[in-house]
Design an enzyme around this catalytic site. Structure first.
Site, PDB file in Angstrom:
ATOM      1  N   CYS A   1       0.886  -1.163   0.000  1.00 23.50           N
ATOM      2  CA  CYS A   1       0.000   0.000   0.000  1.00 23.50           C
ATOM      3  C   CYS A   1       0.909   1.194   0.000  1.00 23.50           C
ATOM      4  O   CYS A   1       1.565   1.490   1.001  1.00 23.50           O
ATOM      5  CB  CYS A   1      -0.922   0.029   1.212  1.00 23.50           C
ATOM      6  SG  CYS A   1      -1.910   1.551   1.257  1.00 23.50           S
TER       7      CYS A   1
ATOM      8  N   SER B   1      -1.191   2.098   4.578  1.00 26.63           N
ATOM      9  CA  SER B   1      -0.898   0.714   4.934  1.00 26.63           C
ATOM     10  C   SER B   1      -2.168  -0.119   4.878  1.00 26.63           C
ATOM     11  O   SER B   1      -2.425  -0.925   5.756  1.00 26.63           O
ATOM     12  CB  SER B   1      -0.300   0.643   6.326  1.00 26.63           C
ATOM     13  OG  SER B   1      -1.212   1.241   7.219  1.00 26.63           O
ATOM     14  N   CYS B   2      -2.985   0.105   3.863  1.00 24.31           N
ATOM     15  CA  CYS B   2      -4.186  -0.710   3.685  1.00 24.31           C
ATOM     16  C   CYS B   2      -3.723  -2.164   3.570  1.00 24.31           C
ATOM     17  O   CYS B   2      -2.707  -2.457   2.935  1.00 24.31           O
ATOM     18  CB  CYS B   2      -4.939  -0.293   2.433  1.00 24.31           C
ATOM     19  SG  CYS B   2      -5.557   1.399   2.557  1.00 24.31           S
TER      20      CYS B   2
END
Lengths: 114, 213
Positions: free
Chosen positions: B110, B114-115
């Site tokens: 990501c 920070s998916c």
């Protein structure tokens, strides 16, 4: 093997390095579930905070992640009128004072008159 | 000592760090306003610390290896297929499974924040959230893989998937050779978190899992 500096050896997943990180994490999920902001809105806010921190010299190696997370949580809370800067600042001082006036080992509570 | 007139020295509690006070301030205000429920917070923490983790993803992968019908459903609609195993997302995000083949290796990142597919992998490891990984997974994926000890054939294509708040990715690693007839449970032990992010391959039979730390 250390891939990046400060990379914790957490084969099966993190999770939190300190209780406050878990609290901040849970607050965001709870507020979102309550419909107080969309997940897209949250991701954008967090992304912005990371960019800002990066620009300010944070090497951003993953160990400061929840600091960005908390900053984004404060930002989105102010933006969506869930709280105000004055209120937050005042409450922080109240907690600080409560610690100083509570004997060691006793639960910390805010006094009613604060 | 500033409080040395007290004989026991325990008349106050040392305040926590500034960042802890910020969290306490925000949390106590939001609880007071009825915007969050302390029980909900505890449930969420409990869930993410103990119940959600890469074992969920390993279950999904092992089932896909062992059950062709499930695999078909998983590739068609991963959100639905993992929900059928009881793993449901909380953020309304969609999950897509990307399959490693003889020709193509998949890597998930990501770049924005920070998916991460929390429902199947738990919370992301620190390196996944780091700036070096977020940028280099895109600019130098083969090098990054090499740092994880994953050396791919030069002619194997690497596809990098950039996660968003709406779409998360899970890598379906290639089933290791020599596992014909293995039970789903035995297969699960070969599926590491890193193999589902795509920085490593699934373990091979006999590979000591401890040695992979």
């Amino acid at each position: 093997m250390q891939k990046f500096p400060h990379q914790p050896q957490d084969e099966e997943g993190p999770v939190f390095n300190a209780p406050w990180e878990a609290q901040a994490f849970a607050l965001v999920l709870a507020l979102h579930e309550k419909g107080l902001f969309s997940w897209q809105e949250w991701a954008a806010t967090l992304g912005d905070e990371i960019v800002v921190a990066h620009a300010a010299g944070d090497p951003d190696l993953g160990n400061t992640y929840y600091e960005h997370w908390l900053a984004a949580l404060e930002t989105i809370s102010l933006k969506n009128n869930l709280s105000s800067a004055v209120e937050l600042d005042r409450r922080k001082s109240q907690w600080y004072a409560a610690y100083l006036s509570t004997p060691h080992g006793k639960p910390i509570e805010l006094s009613a008159g604060d | 000592m500033p409080h040395d007139h007290h004989h026991d020295g325990h008349e106050h509690t040392e305040p926590p760090s500034d960042i802890e006070l910020r969290v306490k301030a925000l949390e106590s205000l939001l609880v007071e306003k009825g915007l969050v429920n302390p029980d909900t917070l505890n449930t969420i923490i409990e869930t993410y610390e103990h119940k959600v983790g890469p074992r969920n993803g390993a279950h999904v992968v092992a089932k896909a290896w062992a059950d062709p019908e499930f695999k078909q459903a998983l590739m068609a609609d991963a959100t639905e297929a993992v929900a059928s195993l009881g793993y449901c997302g909380r953020q309304g995000e969609h999950l897509k499974v990307v399959e490693n083949t003889d020709d193509t290796h998949n890597l998930v990142v990501c770049t924005l924040c920070s998916c991460y597919p929390w429902t199947v992998l738990g919370l992301p490891p620190a390196w996944y959230k780091s700036a070096p990984y977020r940028s280099r997974a895109v600019s130098a994926p083969r090098e990054v893989l090499g740092e994880f000890g994953t050396d791919l054939d030069g002619d194997k294509k690497i596809r990098v998937w950039d996660s968003t708040s709406e779409m998360r990715y899970l890598v379906l690693p290639q089933r290791p050779l020599g596992t014909e007839g293995w039970s789903e449970e035995d297969l699960q032990a070969l599926v590491s978190r890193n193999s589902m992010i795509g920085v490593e391959l699934a373990r091979t039979p006999g590979q000591d899992t401890e040695a992979l730390k």
